[in-house]
Design an enzyme around this catalytic site. Structure first.
Site, PDB file in Angstrom:
ATOM      1  N   SER A  75       3.224   1.672  -6.051  1.00  0.00           N
ATOM      2  CA  SER A  75       3.045   0.550  -5.129  1.00  0.00           C
ATOM      3  C   SER A  75       1.922   0.661  -4.111  1.00  0.00           C
ATOM      4  CB  SER A  75       4.352   0.277  -4.389  1.00  0.00           C
ATOM      5  OG  SER A  75       5.285  -0.290  -5.288  1.00  0.00           O
ATOM      6  N   LYS A 134       2.709  -2.038   6.432  1.00  0.00           N
ATOM      7  CA  LYS A 134       3.576  -2.776   5.491  1.00  0.00           C
ATOM      8  C   LYS A 134       4.889  -3.197   6.170  1.00  0.00           C
ATOM      9  CE  LYS A 134       5.221  -2.108   0.679  1.00  0.00           C
ATOM     10  NZ  LYS A 134       5.233  -1.134  -0.431  1.00  0.00           N
ATOM     11  N   SER A 143       3.826  -2.974  -4.853  1.00  0.00           N
ATOM     12  CA  SER A 143       4.426  -3.860  -3.890  1.00  0.00           C
ATOM     13  C   SER A 143       3.628  -3.970  -2.584  1.00  0.00           C
ATOM     14  CB  SER A 143       5.854  -3.430  -3.574  1.00  0.00           C
ATOM     15  OG  SER A 143       5.873  -2.134  -3.041  1.00  0.00           O
TER      16      SER A 143
END
Lengths: 70, 488, 475
Positions: free
Chosen positions: C167, C68, C143
């Protein structure tokens, strides 16, 4: 923005309806104390590396508008 | 038509002291502390506030913090927390300072006449340098930040508003400085910035127990300037109140050059710091082990303890006791002189009180900020001189001359006395009685005054003899002889 | 080539160890797909495959990992999905990423995400939304939307994400893959661009439970650079359970009850999975988490509050975007943050600042932290009677792009099933339980702190029995 925030706050404010007398607030999630490190030096970053990211390198440092200037 | 009496005002002063600790590394990261090093060579993701960086507490900073708390007689918190203090400024890389808020490391305590409110740990800000002619913030357009200093461990000591005069605002920080220096936790050097003192000043009518509005004086570079700034601010506040105007809460800068006070532009936009517990750190628990370790590192005798011993056990007066205790070099010299005398067959143990008179005399001659240990006067020599005075082997005046010689060339006071012929002239010596007769003859008016009971008039007669003997006769002896001769 | 990308990471690792595939071959297969993807799942892809040096001997055998955007990777853009950090290349690497690289998982690319990890749809990214590989008109969740889409679409064998309020789990559910939020403190946060410090945790997004266990095993451990990290007790075992005999599952009424706002299709899949668990030998009963209905409110006070402080460092002084540097200092600060932050980030900073401000702290942040204490207590009490708490992961399947962006509250409500576990700091995993109208549904199991090995085992047994096939998303 403020209308959206109001709506969010209205929802959030419902927690004030709870009876939380005498409940301690969580200030730390894990049950650890005294995570200390010995006073031993470690290598610092080279100046050219840190200044490479600077928006305004100035005098071997980070340039900014002066706080005193209006 | 009565005018209400203008009340007498008393100043109420509290101090906030920031001390940079002399650890090897910063408060929350392993970067070395800087000593006028080139800019930005002691940084890392943590003290630079890079994305993703995290703080880790320096164990030695906690140790020093506990030592300070113990030395100041504080209560060490069983469990203390770090908090984030949020505001924007270029010298604050994270946009918050990690400090302590409502659960500080130490509370309460006292040093001398002043109570301590709290002691806590935090990190220092970085250094903002201003370009432009004066290097000062006003009138410069561009500034630049050096993050070497950012993250240096700071201890903040806050006193209760117990100080009552500008003089005390100069003296008490000196005591604190001596104490901290003895602990070895900081260089406590105001010029270098390892000691910073801000004053909170207010005034109130004498007898009132309420506190007036206080102002904050910041950035004073020496204890003398602190005293002057505090004095100026007290006057200013009294002036306002006497004109029926209120004192506004503000932060002021004192300029010693012009003896002026100016309001500082507030560096934070809002005073709401939105404190909340630092989620990247865990609580600090002061274990018995940690407290014992701190206690073990305390010096055997702290300045306040030394002052008490000098007064109570050695009989020095309070002011002298404090002077020697609060200026370590004077106390150390004094102790060495005491130790050097006695135990040696030919010399008696010097009287501490007599000895204590001679150290200020020595200091006067070598410069008030100098260390007597660095002078030509060996401690045993001073002790010997004091002993000679006490034994009336040399008069006080002559001894002063001997001291001057000692400062110039060092050596043994007995040899100097012999060489210069400064030995005391006593009543047993020939000639003293004659000199007294001559003095009386030279000033019959004074003699008459003395006979009729005005003892003040004896001065000129004594002075005459002193001059004639070049100060070698003891003043007390002379006085006694004169009275004798005049039939008193 | 296509055969390669159908292997799970563990299977690929075995083939590498058996010298049937070369690590470089595997890396290149994925690298090419990642560089060419139409899901906008990546913000950066490696240019070259690393040399084959000795990967076969490492635990993770050279199987590359997508990471990420918010994990600092030295010399590689790390932007946390934000324009305010566009192009920022950190001088250091996050501990977890370094540990995984050390264990033999080289960096494949950086994945797209909601800006500063704030969002449940990956529509808040400064670099464009990510598309769900199951239906490109829909969101992948957030997210960690980029990580989830990449794994689901076969653009990465596995990925690292972060979970603050769901997330990892929620995008895993919406994309039909496995996502695990470890116990708070199990993985180091050093080098993770912070959103909410007391909630953020790194965790795996993978094709199956075994892969998740493999990553977790090498990601956990106390890091001296993170004071809030802990040594994981024992080793993370690879799962092997075939059944759930003796496992007590609790279904919290407050979260799964009829009034909960859970879509019918999701509820159906959940109930089917619960029935399956019973057939595998588990006992299932209702349990109570009395304060769970208030978890979302507490979360949306605590997380923004911490974020408002964590994001204060983006001030144009030392790195990142600068706008208005020719003006005065305050203008520079405000213009930079006005331009550099998206709407959701600004919203949360304002909310967080308000929650902490003088006069409001007690009612908002202070109260939220008390609710948090109660929620943790609720779970502790429940775990006295139950091994795991089970719920649907998300109340809905993948929704259409743009369908909730006008209504922040509606968007926040996506998290209500995941947030209680985050506040309590316990471990939770989402596994795909089936499809509803062609879209994946996720099943969540939550266990006590440090119960990951048992949690993974139970999830594995269920996973085997469910037999979910996610291959169509990789086509």
């Amino acid at each position: 923005m403020s209308a959206e925030l109001s709506k969010v706050l209205d929802h959030i404010e419902k927690i004030s309806e709870l009876d939380l007398d005498g409940v301690p607030p969580t200030s730390h999630v894990i049950d650890v104390v005294n995570a200390l490190r010995p006073d031993e030096p470690e290598p610092s970053l080279p100046r050219e590396v840190i200044l490479a990211a600077a928006p305004e390198p100035l005098h071997d440092g980070f340039g900014v508008p002066s706080p005193g200037a209006a | 038509m009565g005018v209400p009496p203008v009340p007498d005002y008393e100043p109420v002063i509290g101090l906030e002291i920031h001390v940079q600790l002399s650890t090897r590394t910063k408060m929350f990261c392993g970067c070395r502390l800087s000593f006028n090093d080139p800019p930005n060579i002691h940084t890392c993701p943590t003290c630079l506030g890079l994305p993703g960086a995290l703080p880790v507490v320096n164990a030695r900073a906690i140790h020093f913090g506990i030592m300070i708390g113990l030395a100041l007689g504080c209560e060490i918190a069983e469990r203390s927390l770090f908090h984030r203090k949020n505001y924007f400024y270029p010298d604050l890389p994270k946009g918050y300072q990690i400090s302590q808020y409502d659960v500080p490391l130490c509370r309460g305590g006292r040093l001398g006449d002043v109570r301590i409110h709290r002691v806590h740990l935090e990190e220092d800000a970085a250094k903002l340098n201003h370009l432009g002619a004066s290097g000062r913030i006003h009138g410069s357009d561009r500034s630049w930040v050096d993050f070497n200093r950012g993250g240096t461990p700071l201890v903040e000591i806050v006193t209760e508003p117990d100080l009552r005069s500008p003089e005390q605002a100069r003296e008490w920080p000196a005591l604190l400085r001596t104490t901290l220096r003895q602990l070895g936790v900081s260089d406590v050097n105001m010029e270098e910035g390892s000691l910073r003192v801000d004053a909170n000043v207010s005034v109130r009518p004498v007898g009132s127990t309420e506190l007036g509005t206080k102002t904050e004086l910041k950035n004073m570079n020496s204890f003398r300037f602190l005293e002057r700034g505090v004095r100026a601010e007290i006057s200013r506040q009294i002036g306002l109140l006497e004109h029926g105007e209120p004192v506004m809460q503000e932060t002021l800068h004192y300029d010693p050059a012009g003896d002026t006070l100016t309001a500082l532009r507030s560096k934070e936009e809002a005073h709401d710091y939105r404190y909340f517990p630092e989620p990247d750190l865990v609580p600090v628990v002061a274990t018995e082990g940690m407290i014992a370790a701190a206690r073990a590192d305390l010096p055997a005798e702290l300045p306040v303890e030394r002052a008490a011993r000098y007064e109570n056990e050695l009989g020095l007066n309070a002011d002298t006791a404090r002077l020697f205790a609060f200026r370590t070099e004077l106390g150390d010299y004094f102790e060495r002189a005491l130790a050097a005398s006695g135990g040696n067959g030919e010399q008696r143990q010097v009287d501490p009180v007599e000895l204590s008179n001679w150290i200020p005399q020595l200091v006067e001659r070598i410069g008030s900020d100098s260390d007597p240990a660095g002078s030509n006067v060996a401690p045993e020599s001073l002790a010997r001189l004091a002993t000679m005075v006490k034994a009336k082997e040399v008069s006080r005046d002559a001894a002063r001359e001997v001291l001057t010689r000692l400062v110039e060339e060092g050596g043994d006071p007995r040899k100097i006395v012999e060489r210069e012929g400064l030995g005391a002239i006593t009543a047993e010596d020939d000639g003293l009685g004659e000199l007294v007769d001559r003095a009386i003859a030279a000033d019959p008016a004074a003699a008459d005054q003395v006979r009729s009971g005005n003892m003040k008039a004896i001065g000129p007669l004594v002075g005459y003899v002193m001059r004639e003997t070049k100060g070698r006769a003891d003043g007390g002896e002379i006085t006694r002889l004169i009275r004798d001769r005049l039939g008193l | 080539m296509s055969g390669l990308i159908d292997l799970t990471a563990a299977a690929a690792a075995e083939r590498i160890r058996a010298r049937e595939i070369a690590p470089a071959e595997l890396f290149e297969a994925y690298r090419a797909r990642a560089a060419d993807n139409d899901l906008n799942a990546y913000t950066w892809v490696a240019d070259v495959s690393p040399a084959d040096d000795g990967y076969a001997e490492t635990p993770l055998a050279g199987v590359p990992i997508a990471v990420k955007d918010l994990f600092c990777t030295e010399g590689v853009p790390s932007q946390s999905g934000s324009k305010i950090l566009e192009g920022y290349r950190p001088p250091y690497t996050a501990t977890v990423v370094a540990k995984l690289a050390q264990a033999g998982a080289p960096l494949l690319g950086k994945t797209n995400q909601d800006e500063f990890a704030m969002g449940s749809s990956n529509e808040n990214s400064g670099f464009g939304p990510v598309f769900n590989p199951w239906d490109r008109s829909r969101v992948p969740g957030g997210s960690s939307g980029g990580s989830a889409a990449a794994v689901a679409a076969g653009l990465a064998p596995w990925a690292l994400g972060t979970d603050t309020g769901g997330s990892i789990r929620q995008p895993a559910a919406l994309c039909g893959i496995v996502g695990l939020k470890p116990t708070y403190g199990a993985c180091s946060r050093y080098g993770m661009i912070a959103f909410a410090s007391s909630l953020d945790q790194a965790g795996p997004l993978t094709r199956d439970v075994t892969d998740a266990a493999l990553i977790l095993r090498h990601a956990v451990g106390r890091d001296r650079r993170d004071s809030t990290s802990l040594e994981f007790p024992g080793e993370i075992a690879l799962p092997s359970a075939q059944e759930l005999k003796g496992i007590r599952l609790g279904v919290p009424e407050e979260l799964t009850g009829a009034a909960g706002g859970i879509e019918p299709g999701v509820r159906e899949s959940f109930e089917a999975t619960v029935a399956l668990a019973e057939r595998l030998g588990a006992s299932v009963e209702a349990c109570r988490l009395p304060h769970a209905p208030h978890a979302l409110s507490a979360y949306y006070l605590i997380a923004p509050a911490e974020a408002s402080a964590n994001l204060a460092r983006y001030d144009a002084v030392r790195y990142g975007l600068r706008v208005g540097g020719d003006a005065d200092l305050i203008t520079m600060y405000s213009r930079t943050r006005e331009v550099g932050f998206g709407a959701e980030v600004k919203r949360r900073i304002m909310l967080g600042t308000y929650a902490l401000s003088s006069g409001y702290y007690d009612a908002y942040y202070g109260t939220a932290q008390k609710v948090r204490t109660k929620i943790a207590e609720d779970f502790a009490t429940a775990f006295e009677r139950f091994d795991f708490i089970v719920t649907p992961t998300s109340p809905c399947t993948a929704f259409e792009l743009g369908s909730k962006t006008d209504d922040p509250l509606a968007m926040y409500l996506n998290d209500f099933l995941a947030v209680p576990m985050s506040l309590a700091g316990i471990a939770a995993i989402s596994i795909p339980s089936g499809l509803s109208e062609g879209l994946p549904v996720g099943f969540q199991l939550a266990g006590p702190a440090f119960s990951e090995s048992r949690l993974l085992d139970a999830a594995y047994a269920l996973e085997q029995a469910i037999g979910f096939d996610g291959s169509s998303a990789r086509a």
